[in-house]
Structure formats: structure tokens, C-alpha cells
Design a protein around this motif. Structure first.
Motif, PDB file in Angstrom:
ATOM      1  N   LEU A 311     -22.891  18.977 -19.396  1.00 56.57           N
ATOM      2  CA  LEU A 311     -21.953  19.732 -20.506  1.00 56.57           C
ATOM      3  C   LEU A 311     -22.485  19.803 -22.183  1.00 56.57           C
ATOM      4  O   LEU A 311     -21.924  20.286 -22.504  1.00 56.57           O
ATOM      5  N   TRP A 312     -23.615  18.735 -21.874  1.00 57.31           N
ATOM      6  CA  TRP A 312     -24.527  18.693 -23.387  1.00 57.31           C
ATOM      7  C   TRP A 312     -24.892  19.774 -23.350  1.00 57.31           C
ATOM      8  O   TRP A 312     -24.931  20.493 -25.036  1.00 57.31           O
ATOM      9  N   SER A 313     -25.556  20.387 -23.069  1.00 55.73           N
ATOM     10  CA  SER A 313     -26.401  21.991 -22.765  1.00 55.73           C
ATOM     11  C   SER A 313     -25.245  23.052 -22.751  1.00 55.73           C
ATOM     12  O   SER A 313     -25.787  23.826 -24.120  1.00 55.73           O
ATOM     13  N   GLU A 314     -24.522  22.712 -22.312  1.00 56.48           N
ATOM     14  CA  GLU A 314     -23.492  23.776 -22.451  1.00 56.48           C
ATOM     15  C   GLU A 314     -22.890  24.130 -23.685  1.00 56.48           C
ATOM     16  O   GLU A 314     -22.393  25.112 -24.328  1.00 56.48           O
ATOM     17  N   ARG A 315     -22.427  22.738 -24.314  1.00 62.99           N
ATOM     18  CA  ARG A 315     -21.994  22.522 -25.187  1.00 62.99           C
ATOM     19  C   ARG A 315     -23.144  23.240 -26.523  1.00 62.99           C
ATOM     20  O   ARG A 315     -22.578  23.409 -27.572  1.00 62.99           O
ATOM     21  N   THR A 316     -24.037  22.732 -26.817  1.00 64.90           N
ATOM     22  CA  THR A 316     -25.351  22.566 -27.754  1.00 64.90           C
ATOM     23  C   THR A 316     -25.877  23.843 -27.847  1.00 64.90           C
ATOM     24  O   THR A 316     -26.370  24.102 -28.783  1.00 64.90           O
ATOM     25  N   GLY A 317     -26.645  24.725 -25.971  1.00 62.03           N
ATOM     26  CA  GLY A 317     -26.954  25.583 -25.923  1.00 62.03           C
ATOM     27  C   GLY A 317     -28.624  24.937 -25.533  1.00 62.03           C
ATOM     28  O   GLY A 317     -29.458  26.158 -25.574  1.00 62.03           O
ATOM     29  N   VAL A 318     -28.649  23.933 -25.525  1.00 59.01           N
ATOM     30  CA  VAL A 318     -30.356  23.779 -25.627  1.00 59.01           C
ATOM     31  C   VAL A 318     -29.880  23.472 -24.123  1.00 59.01           C
ATOM     32  O   VAL A 318     -29.351  22.599 -23.375  1.00 59.01           O
ATOM     33  N   PRO A 319     -30.998  24.530 -23.789  1.00 59.61           N
ATOM     34  CA  PRO A 319     -31.909  24.106 -21.702  1.00 59.61           C
ATOM     35  C   PRO A 319     -31.895  21.928 -22.205  1.00 59.61           C
ATOM     36  O   PRO A 319     -32.877  21.670 -22.896  1.00 59.61           O
ATOM     37  N   ALA A 320     -31.563  22.111 -21.096  1.00 58.95           N
ATOM     38  CA  ALA A 320     -31.490  20.372 -20.622  1.00 58.95           C
ATOM     39  C   ALA A 320     -31.571  19.869 -18.962  1.00 58.95           C
ATOM     40  O   ALA A 320     -30.562  19.954 -18.270  1.00 58.95           O
ATOM     41  N   GLU A 321     -32.886  19.438 -18.076  1.00 58.86           N
ATOM     42  CA  GLU A 321     -32.770  18.647 -17.481  1.00 58.86           C
ATOM     43  C   GLU A 321     -32.495  17.646 -16.795  1.00 58.86           C
ATOM     44  O   GLU A 321     -32.536  16.434 -17.566  1.00 58.86           O
ATOM     45  N   PHE A 322     -31.694  17.450 -15.438  1.00 55.70           N
ATOM     46  CA  PHE A 322     -31.911  16.045 -15.730  1.00 55.70           C
ATOM     47  C   PHE A 322     -31.808  15.454 -14.173  1.00 55.70           C
ATOM     48  O   PHE A 322     -32.595  16.665 -12.756  1.00 55.70           O
ATOM     49  N   SER A 323     -32.839  14.533 -13.622  1.00 59.38           N
ATOM     50  CA  SER A 323     -33.881  13.999 -12.400  1.00 59.38           C
ATOM     51  C   SER A 323     -34.304  13.032 -12.294  1.00 59.38           C
ATOM     52  O   SER A 323     -33.792  11.857 -12.988  1.00 59.38           O
ATOM     53  N   THR A 324     -33.840  12.944 -10.650  1.00 56.03           N
ATOM     54  CA  THR A 324     -33.780  10.990  -9.915  1.00 56.03           C
ATOM     55  C   THR A 324     -34.980  10.741  -9.712  1.00 56.03           C
ATOM     56  O   THR A 324     -35.259  11.869  -8.647  1.00 56.03           O
ATOM     57  N   THR A 325     -35.590   9.299  -9.771  1.00 56.55           N
ATOM     58  CA  THR A 325     -36.360   9.432  -9.024  1.00 56.55           C
ATOM     59  C   THR A 325     -36.170   7.848  -8.526  1.00 56.55           C
ATOM     60  O   THR A 325     -35.570   7.397  -8.524  1.00 56.55           O
ATOM     61  N   GLY A 326     -37.356   7.498  -7.522  1.00 59.55           N
ATOM     62  CA  GLY A 326     -37.063   6.962  -6.306  1.00 59.55           C
ATOM     63  C   GLY A 326     -35.631   6.824  -5.743  1.00 59.55           C
ATOM     64  O   GLY A 326     -34.534   7.641  -5.936  1.00 59.55           O
ATOM     65  N   THR A 327     -34.997   5.652  -4.972  1.00 59.28           N
ATOM     66  CA  THR A 327     -34.096   5.168  -4.204  1.00 59.28           C
ATOM     67  C   THR A 327     -32.587   5.158  -5.020  1.00 59.28           C
ATOM     68  O   THR A 327     -32.514   3.749  -5.612  1.00 59.28           O
ATOM     69  N   ALA A 328     -31.359   6.420  -5.089  1.00 63.79           N
ATOM     70  CA  ALA A 328     -30.430   5.546  -6.014  1.00 63.79           C
ATOM     71  C   ALA A 328     -29.748   4.621  -5.232  1.00 63.79           C
ATOM     72  O   ALA A 328     -29.525   4.614  -4.031  1.00 63.79           O
TER      73      ALA A 328
END
Length: 443
Positions: A311-328
């Protein structure tokens, strides 16, 4: 037991060849020790009863000699009663009591064996009594004395047997003492090692319970500090926005009341009051929305952070990525809410100050720790530049994020340089959701 465990056994030179009948006074009773004491006492009485019955039923002695033997056996029984039954388990393990038990057993046993061969059975208990003595050299000496007597009393006594065949009986005594003493020493060492392991496990369990209590206390303190901080923030925000807005509305309405004769001026003041009211309503809604992390209500922490980034990326127009490592894994609600707020504030700083063309958020589960990393390729800042100040929308910038992390025994580090972007890393203890008390969940 593994071979390496046996190799690692360290014999306590001050201890007996048998583990104590009771564990350390500070430790709770161990069932195994109670059973061992009961079995040893039972064996002692059986080893005395069997030869006594065989001697009584035997016709090899005269009535007077048999009565004397039975009287001596009764004396041995009285001695066993005094040193095993009458004494408490703790006193029985005392070095003086152990030495007295051994002295009485070998004395009665040697005399009885010299009178009747059957009592070599009772002399076997001398080995058990010897292995209870302390320190270890005394216990080994007792095993040697028992071995010498049990092998020579039926041959006229130790002096006569050694004078006739010193090599044979000397070798027998040495081998028997080494075998029984060495086996007893290993048995004692293994028993002590097991006790130490048990105590270590109990200490570990106590430490884990204390750690859980400290975690609950930490979270309670963090919640109280968070409530106080939130109250201060809301108080400041009400003063800076709502109170000032209402003051402006009142001022405009009063000015409109005084300008009733001037329609244009009256409308201008009324329009200004209306605009201020709308702005105050927007500010009030924003403050209410900031009170609770809504993204966590119906999603896991990784899902909520991913949605916040999208949602932040859509609102600001700045490409953003999210990733997770390890076992959640599910974390304590306070932790998850803190990580969500830090993510929101970090992205807010990127939008306001970084002028970045790209941003990224990484959530890492690392066993006992969870890490949140935020990075951008923006303009950055130097050591002399102040970190992002509290925002007008209620954020607290880097100092606020750091305070949030420190409340939960965490840390927050920021690395940046002019033109080199900014990297932010928040590290928090991964306190599981199970740490939450049932009473907390109901509140």
C-alpha cells in the motif's frame, strides 16, 4: 551409557565407592536412592539369615558350640539393626557410622566364619559396608581387608594362610580388591554424574521458568511504558492539532458573528471555520486509526508487513519489496505491533526525507531473535545531520523507533551517508505468543 561418557567420568577422591544413600540436602529426594538403601539393607539381613539357618540345621557342631554360634549371629543381627535400621538414612551415610558398620560386620563375620564356613555368605556384605566408607582410600582398604578375611578365615586366619602361600593369597586379594574397588568406584562416579545431570536439568528448568517470568515482566513494563508514551503523544497531538483547530474555529465563528452586516466578510469567516472543522475531523480520524495496528487483526505479521509495504508503494509511487527469511512463528502481540509500527515509521521517513527510487523491508526469524531491516537508495544523511524529527502526523522518527525497540529489550541501528541511502535494523528478542498469560488475553 556411551563409552565417551565412561571415559569422561571423574572420580572424587574424597567420596566413597558407592553414591550416597541420599542426594545433596538441597535436592529433593530421589526414588532411586531410596530403593538402593532398602535393597542394600535387605541383602544384609538375607546374607546373615541364610548362614544362620544353615548352621542351626547342621549337625556338625555340638549343642554348646551351635548355641555360641547362634549367639554370635544374634549379636551381628543387633549390630545390623543399630547401624542400618535404627539410624536414619542421613546418619547412616555419615563417615563415622559407615566405619562403625564395616568394623562390626567384618568382626562378627570373621569370628562366625572361623567357627562355621557357612558364614562366608555373611562376609560378602563386608564388601558393601566397605564401599560406603569415606574417603576412597579407606573404602579400598576396607575392600582389601574383607577380601583377605573372606579368603583366609577358613584356612586358619590371614597370618597362617599368607605364611603358607603368600603368592597365591596375596594375588587373590589384590585382584579381588582391584576388581571390586574399581567397579565400585566406576559405579559411584556414574551415580554422582547422574545426580549432577539431574541437578543441572532442574536448574535449567528453573532458569527457563524464571526467564518466562522475566519476559512477562518485561512485556508488562513495555506495555505500561507504551501506554504512557501513547498518552503523551495523544496529549501533544490534541494540543497541537485538535485544540488549536477548535480555537481557530471559535475565533472564526466569533469573527463571523461580528461581521453580520458584511455578507462577504461573514461568508469568508464561516468558510474558514468550516475548513478548519474538516481538517480537525481528518486529524481526529488519523489519531484514532493510529491507536491500533489494524493490519494484524486478520493476518500474520509477514502478511501484514507485506500489505503495508504494498500500500505504501502504491501511495508513494516508490517501488518497494518485502521479504521474509527463516521460519515464521507467531510472536507476542506486543512484539508484532512494535515491528509493524517501526515498519510504518521507517517507510514514512523514506517518503518524507529520502527522495528514494527504491526501498525494501526484510523480516528475519533467527531462533531467539527477530530482525527487521529497512533500506533505501535515497539521499541519506551524514553524522552531523539530525535524524528525522517527529512528524506532524504523529510519528516519532528514528528516536521514536529506537524507544519502541528498547522497551522490549531490543536495539535499533541506523547506517547512512550522504548520497548512499539509509539502512535501518531493529533487533528484538523473539518472545513467542505462548508467553502471553491467559489473564492478559482476556483483558
Amino acid at each position: 551409557m556411551r563409552l565417551e561418557d565412561v571415559r569422561d567420568v571423574k572420580l572424587d577422591w574424597r567420596g566413597s565407592l558407592l553414591p550416597p544413600a541420599t542426594p545433596d540436602p538441597d535436592d529433593p529426594p530421589v526414588r532411586w536412592h531410596r530403593w538402593f538403601t532398602w535393597i542394600e539393607t535387605t541383602v544384609a539381613w538375607i546374607l546373615l539369615l541364610v548362614p544362620t539357618l544353615l548352621s542351626a540345621l547342621s549337625g556338625d557342631e555340638t549343642a554348646g558350640a551351635r548355641n555360641t554360634t547362634l549367639l554370635l549371629a544374634a549379636g551381628a543381627a543387633v549390630w545390623l539393626g543399630l547401624t542400618t535400621v535404627a539410624l536414619s538414612v542421613k546418619l547412616r551415610d555419615h563417615p563415622v557410622a559407615a566405619a562403625a558398620l564395616f568394623a562390626g560386620v567384618v568382626t562378627f563375620g570373621a569370628i562366625l566364619q572361623s567357627r562355621e564356613t557357612y558364614f562366608v555368605i555373611f562376609m560378602i556384605y563386608g564388601f558393601f559396608a566397605a564401599m560406603r566408607m569415606k574417603p576412597m582410600p579407606v573404602a579400598v582398604l576396607g575392600v582389601g581387608i574383607t577380601s583377605l578375611l573372606i579368603n583366609t578365615m577358613t584356612l586358619g586366619g590371614p597370618i597362617h594362610a599368607l605364611s603358607v602361600s603368600p603368592g597365591i593369597w596375596g594375588t587373590v586379594v589384590v585382584v579381588q580388591t582391584t576388581a571390586i574397588g574399581g567397579g565400585g568406584a566406576l559405579f559411584a562416579a556414574v551415580g554422582r554424574q547422574n545426580q549432577e545431570r539431574k541437578r543441572a536439568l532442574e536448574r535449567l528448568a528453573a532458569a527457563e521458568a524464571e526467564n518466562r517470568g522475566l519476559q512477562r515482566q518485561l512485556l508488562t513494563q513495555a506495555r505500561e511504558a507504551g501506554v504512557l508514551d501513547e498518552r503523551q503523544r495523544l496529549s501533544q497531538e490534541i494540543h497541537d492539532t485538535l485544540a488549536q483547530g477548535f480555537t481557530g474555529i471559535i475565533t472564526q465563528l466569533e469573527a463571523a458573528a461580528q461581521a453580520r452586516d458584511d455578507a462577504a466578510e461573514w461568508e469568508r469567516h464561516l468558510a474558514a471555520a468550516t475548513q478548519l472543522a474538516r481538517e480537525n475531523l481528518t486529524a481526529a480520524r488519523r489519531s484514532v486509526a493510529a491507536l491500533h495496528p489494524e493490519p494484524l487483526e486478520a493476518a500474520t505479521l509477514p502478511e501484514a508487513l507485506s500489505e503495508v509495504v504494498r500500500l505504501w508503494s502504491e501511495r508513494t509511487g516508490v517501488p518497494a519489496e518485502f521479504s521474509t527469511t527463516g521460519t515464521a512463528v507467531p510472536l507476542h502481540p506486543e512484539l508484532e505491533a512494535t515491528l509493524l509500527r517501526i515498519t510504518q515509521e521507517a517507510l514514512s521517513n523514506v517518503a518524507k526525507h529520502a527522495r528514494a527510487s527504491r526501498a525494501g523491508i526484510t523480516l528475519s526469524y533467527m531462533g531467539g531473535e527477530v530482525t527487521l531491516d529497512a533500506r533505501d537508495d535515497g539521499v541519506g544523511f551524514g553524522p552531523a545531520d539530525p535524524p528525522s524529527p517527529p512528524s506532524a502526523e504523529g510519528g516519532h522518527g528514528i528516536p521514536g523507533m529506537r524507544r519502541r525497540a528498547e522497551r522490549l529489550a531490543g536495539t535499533l541501528h541506523v547506517e547512512s551517508e550522504p548520497g548512499g541511502g539509509t539502512a535501518l535494523s531493529a533487533r528484538l528478542p523473539a518472545i513467542p505468543a505462548a508467553t502471553l498469560d491467559p489473564t492478559e488475553g482476556a483483558s
